[in-house]
Design an enzyme around this catalytic site. Structure first.
Site, PDB file in Angstrom:
ATOM      1  N   ARG A 207       0.830  -1.208   0.000  1.00  0.00           N
ATOM      2  CA  ARG A 207       0.000   0.000   0.000  1.00  0.00           C
ATOM      3  C   ARG A 207       0.865   1.259   0.000  1.00  0.00           C
ATOM      4  O   ARG A 207       0.572   2.231  -0.713  1.00  0.00           O
ATOM      5  CB  ARG A 207      -0.950  -0.014   1.207  1.00  0.00           C
ATOM      6  CG  ARG A 207      -2.102  -0.989   1.063  1.00  0.00           C
ATOM      7  CD  ARG A 207      -3.125  -0.829   2.160  1.00  0.00           C
ATOM      8  NE  ARG A 207      -2.669  -1.329   3.440  1.00  0.00           N
ATOM      9  CZ  ARG A 207      -2.898  -2.551   3.902  1.00  0.00           C
ATOM     10  NH1 ARG A 207      -3.568  -3.416   3.157  1.00  0.00           N
ATOM     11  NH2 ARG A 207      -2.470  -2.926   5.092  1.00  0.00           N
ATOM     12  N   PHE A 226     -11.336  -6.301  -5.535  1.00  0.00           N
ATOM     13  CA  PHE A 226     -11.291  -7.053  -4.275  1.00  0.00           C
ATOM     14  C   PHE A 226     -10.768  -6.104  -3.191  1.00  0.00           C
ATOM     15  O   PHE A 226      -9.857  -6.423  -2.430  1.00  0.00           O
ATOM     16  CB  PHE A 226     -10.376  -8.284  -4.388  1.00  0.00           C
ATOM     17  CG  PHE A 226     -10.674  -9.183  -5.558  1.00  0.00           C
ATOM     18  CD1 PHE A 226     -11.706 -10.100  -5.520  1.00  0.00           C
ATOM     19  CD2 PHE A 226      -9.911  -9.090  -6.720  1.00  0.00           C
ATOM     20  CE1 PHE A 226     -11.973 -10.926  -6.604  1.00  0.00           C
ATOM     21  CE2 PHE A 226     -10.168  -9.914  -7.804  1.00  0.00           C
ATOM     22  CZ  PHE A 226     -11.202 -10.834  -7.755  1.00  0.00           C
ATOM     23  N   ASP A 255     -15.923  -4.686  -4.526  1.00  0.00           N
ATOM     24  CA  ASP A 255     -15.883  -5.835  -3.631  1.00  0.00           C
ATOM     25  C   ASP A 255     -17.285  -6.435  -3.563  1.00  0.00           C
ATOM     26  O   ASP A 255     -18.271  -5.740  -3.844  1.00  0.00           O
ATOM     27  CB  ASP A 255     -15.406  -5.435  -2.231  1.00  0.00           C
ATOM     28  CG  ASP A 255     -14.854  -6.617  -1.444  1.00  0.00           C
ATOM     29  OD1 ASP A 255     -13.625  -6.818  -1.466  1.00  0.00           O
ATOM     30  OD2 ASP A 255     -15.651  -7.347  -0.820  1.00  0.00           O
ATOM     31  N   SER A 256     -17.370  -7.698  -3.179  1.00  0.00           N
ATOM     32  CA  SER A 256     -18.671  -8.356  -3.086  1.00  0.00           C
ATOM     33  C   SER A 256     -19.253  -8.288  -1.681  1.00  0.00           C
ATOM     34  O   SER A 256     -20.275  -8.913  -1.389  1.00  0.00           O
ATOM     35  CB  SER A 256     -18.562  -9.819  -3.524  1.00  0.00           C
ATOM     36  OG  SER A 256     -17.628 -10.514  -2.723  1.00  0.00           O
ATOM     37  N   CYS A 349      -2.348 -14.655  -2.847  1.00  0.00           N
ATOM     38  CA  CYS A 349      -2.044 -15.041  -1.467  1.00  0.00           C
ATOM     39  C   CYS A 349      -2.209 -16.547  -1.281  1.00  0.00           C
ATOM     40  O   CYS A 349      -2.297 -17.036  -0.156  1.00  0.00           O
ATOM     41  CB  CYS A 349      -2.931 -14.279  -0.484  1.00  0.00           C
ATOM     42  SG  CYS A 349      -4.698 -14.637  -0.653  1.00  0.00           S
TER      43      CYS A 349
END
Length: 407
Positions: A207, A226, A255-256, A349
């Site tokens: 970030r 995401f 995002d969901s 990841c």
């Protein structure tokens, strides 16, 4: 002391101080869940002291490779203290820090994050579950803190035959909402409901790097996929503000999870960003990322910065082939949406997808998209999530910064 005897040739990984013993390597022996066992080679030579897990494919996890070592409360307290002290070796620009990173810190299956004055722990193996009370006391002593919340609700516990457990382990507190400082911005989380222990501390340095890119490149159109609670969106705005380039920028976060998006929106206000007053656009989409990417292509939209930080597609190597298809698809779409000269930060990841395989997946996605790019940087987890020489599996987070070649 109970003993595990290994099959011939299966001692090599322990001789290299790799901490795992798989079920298939054991010739005979057993114990109760979490009980300490002596592991020997097929000819009776000592190899390690380990915690036994009767229901896991990883049947034993090593505590120590020293034959004279006693595995007791004093030993575990010393390992905890060493892990906490080791964080002083790194320059960590945050009061949200991973203090214990499982096998890399000699505590297999234990994850501990510090958020301000609160510790959050995950006990994910039979060994640390058996020693939970001792480890909790050791963590508070090593940090000088009084509050410890347990988030032992990850899927890894099921593979160990353990049920999910959450709640205050030490120092009851009604509040589970916490605000942490990260670099030049602030982020909030709920340790009771947030992903993992509450937040993705492992992306802290990526970030920061994205903020630096935004400051240098003065992004105009940013797409954060995401996005979870919008950490990369905040980082982009921080970088643009430092370059006095916020006005006219457009940022889309997808995002969901609607609650995550609501927190992402709140993070803009928490950091003093106001779209109307500062002259930028911020869009938060509660949607499937793949669907949104396709819709943007149909609409002819493009972006000069895209972040792909998807959830774990491949928890083990057995899932790698299916995960590769999913990673390839989102990267192919993102590369098509990326403007020439634009930057894609793409991550995996998944422990079952290694760095080389991930690079090949992104390369294949570029080929299908008809897009070539420069690998400007390789990215990974922040240093408080260490990978050690003896445990390369600790490198679960892989990232690439891809700059699309100009036409």
């Amino acid at each position: 002391m109970k003993t595990l005897r290994l099959k011939p040739g299966k001692e090599r990984s322990l001789q290299r101080r790799h901490p795992w013993v798989f079920e298939s390597a054991i010739a005979r022996g057993g114990a109760d869940a979490g009980e300490t066992v002596r592991i020997e080679s097929h000819d009776g030579a000592f190899l390690a002291w380990a915690a036994f897990s009767p229901e896991s494919k990883i049947r034993a996890r090593a505590w120590s490779f020293v034959e004279t070592q006693r595995i007791d409360a004093a030993f575990l307290a010393s390992v905890v203290a060493r892990a906490v002290a080791a964080r002083g070796l790194f320059e960590l620009q945050s009061d949200g820090v991973r203090l214990v990173h499982g096998e890399a810190d000699g505590l297999p299956g234990l994850i501990v994050d510090r958020y301000g004055d609160t510790l959050v722990a995950q006990f994910l193996s039979a060994g640390v579950e058996r020693w939970k009370a001792v480890l909790a006391d050791a963590l508070l002593k090593a940090t000088g803190l009084s509050k410890l919340y347990e988030r032992s609700d990850a899927s890894g516990r099921e593979r160990e035959g353990l049920k999910p457990v959450t709640g205050w382990l030490r120092g009851q507190d009604e509040a589970t909402e916490i605000v942490i400082r990260e670099h030049d911005w602030k982020l909030s989380l709920d340790i009771a409901t947030g992903h993992k222990t509450g937040f993705y501390l492992d992306q802290r340095d990526s970030r920061r790097r994205f903020a630096e890119m935004a400051r240098h490149r003065r992004f105009r159109r940013v797409l954060n996929c995401f996005c979870y609670t919008g950490g990369f969106t905040v980082a982009a705005l921080a970088g643009l503000k430092a370059a006095d380039a916020v006005k006219g920028a457009s940022l889309v976060s997808v995002d969901s999870s609607l609650p995550a998006l609501e927190r992402a929106r709140a993070h803009l206000a928490l950091n003093g960003f106001d779209a109307a007053a500062d002259g930028f656009e911020a869009e938060f989409l509660d949607a499937n990322v793949n669907t949104v990417l396709r819709e943007f292509l149909d609409q002819g939209r493009s972006f000069d910065a895209i972040v792909l930080d998807p959830p774990k597609f491949a928890p083990t190597v057995a899932h790698a082939e299916r995960a590769a298809r999913a990673y390839k698809d989102i990267n192919r779409l993102a590369l098509k949406l990326l403007e020439p000269g634009g930057v894609l930060l793409t991550f995996s990841c998944s422990g079952g997808v290694g760095a080389d395989l991930f690079h090949k997946i992104v390369a294949s996605a570029g080929l299908d998209a008809g897009v070539d790019g420069y690998i400007a940087e390789r990215l990974g987890a922040a240093p408080d999530h260490p990978m050690t020489i003896e445990f390369p599996e600790g490198e679960y987070l892989k990232g690439l910064a891809v700059v699309r070649k100009p036409a």
